[in-house]
Design an enzyme around this catalytic site. Sequence first.
Site, PDB file in Angstrom:
ATOM      1  N   ASP A 134       0.831  -1.208   0.000  1.00  0.00           N
ATOM      2  CA  ASP A 134       0.000   0.000   0.000  1.00  0.00           C
ATOM      3  C   ASP A 134       0.869   1.262   0.000  1.00  0.00           C
ATOM      4  OD1 ASP A 134       0.987  -0.138   2.586  1.00  0.00           O
ATOM      5  OD2 ASP A 134      -0.945   0.101   3.582  1.00  0.00           O
ATOM      6  N   TYR A 158      12.061   2.459  -1.914  1.00  0.00           N
ATOM      7  CA  TYR A 158      11.382   1.155  -1.899  1.00  0.00           C
ATOM      8  C   TYR A 158      10.012   1.246  -2.565  1.00  0.00           C
ATOM      9  CZ  TYR A 158       8.251  -2.458  -0.070  1.00  0.00           C
ATOM     10  OH  TYR A 158       7.300  -3.447   0.047  1.00  0.00           O
TER      11      TYR A 158
END
Length: 352
Positions: A134, A158
């Site tokens: 998410d 990331y």
Amino acid sequence: MRILVTGGAGFIGSALVRYLVNEVGAEVLTFDKLTYAGNLASLKCVEPSANHRFVRADICDARAVTSALEAFQPDRIYHLAAESHVDRSIDGAADFITTNIVGTYTLLDCARRYWLVLEAARKTAFRFLHVSTDEVYGSLGETGHFSEETPYDPSSPYSASKAASDHLVMAWHRTYGFPGLVSNCSNNYGPYHFPEKLIPLTILNALHGRPLPVYGTGSNIRDWLYVDDHARALHLIASRGRLGATYNVGGRNERRNIEAVKTICGVLDRLRPGPEPHDRLITYVTDRPGHDFRYAIDASRLEGELGWQARETFETGIEKTVTWYIENEWWWRPLREKVYAGERLGTTVDAA
Ligand code: NAD
């Protein structure tokens, strides 16, 4: 059913492999490079099973991927291999770009070539599930939830690398008709979690009477998902989800980081009382650069279309997790001694 799981020696991957082998009865090939985060000890309980095989290889190596596909002949691929720790991506993004983006591209390219020449019925049934985060949606304020329509807005190297890989999977579906799906989940926790992430780090530091680092003021909010609930969701999405669709997976368990740490302390005070309450060990440290304030998942698509529900609340899941760490020192002691002892990562202090 034959399922190739990339990253199956990692935290979520190993929970998924244990579920597929022990509960679903699938034939599983774990395809994993065994980076610092990969650990065959997490697959010990499926080792004796005739249904499980392991190959040590890199998803960036097209020859190794193709030869695994041709030898194993999977009906599905569940793709979890990734560099997964935000703090490490802040210290150095190269491995994240290589594995998460180039590796996902390489895997997709090899998988498409394999899928193209499958016999018709197997070709129609083939599935490629890409497991993502998410964090691609960026950060929420105090209210609102991420839905599958929330625009991508990643903050860290990331999450940016995961966002790129999600787009590649969707592009392969739209351009080539490749049968891909994407799942985006919230923060996982549970047994076999590498002790660099908040929950296992807190449990192990508390067991050793060491400081419990909390970033900033501890007010950041995460939506916690018990890893076995996630494993069930992934298999369901791959089995019954719509091709080319995204499914958000979340446990509807939002907690401030400080609350999560205090919950762990409370469980340990009961199960392993120390000379003083464990929350005395809490130490506030410099915040993570670019730290997203809040994540919260709206999982109604997964719940409504596919009938999935999280079984664990944060409290029941944490009780199970703390108990597991107390009882499974054989698993975590070698990691703490030889791989990662709990030092601070991702501060950008040396980044200039
Ligand atoms: P992890 O770091 O525990 O495990 C990753 C695994 O991938 C390891 O076994 C590692 O050896 C393997 N790997 C890394 N690079 C590889 C390469 N080039 N080739 C083959 N194998 C390689 O990660 P995790 O927490 O289990 O996460 C699994 C997936 O779920 C990741 O894609 C991650 O982005 C996603 N995800 C994780 C979380 C979470 O809370 N942990 C939340 C959302 C999404």
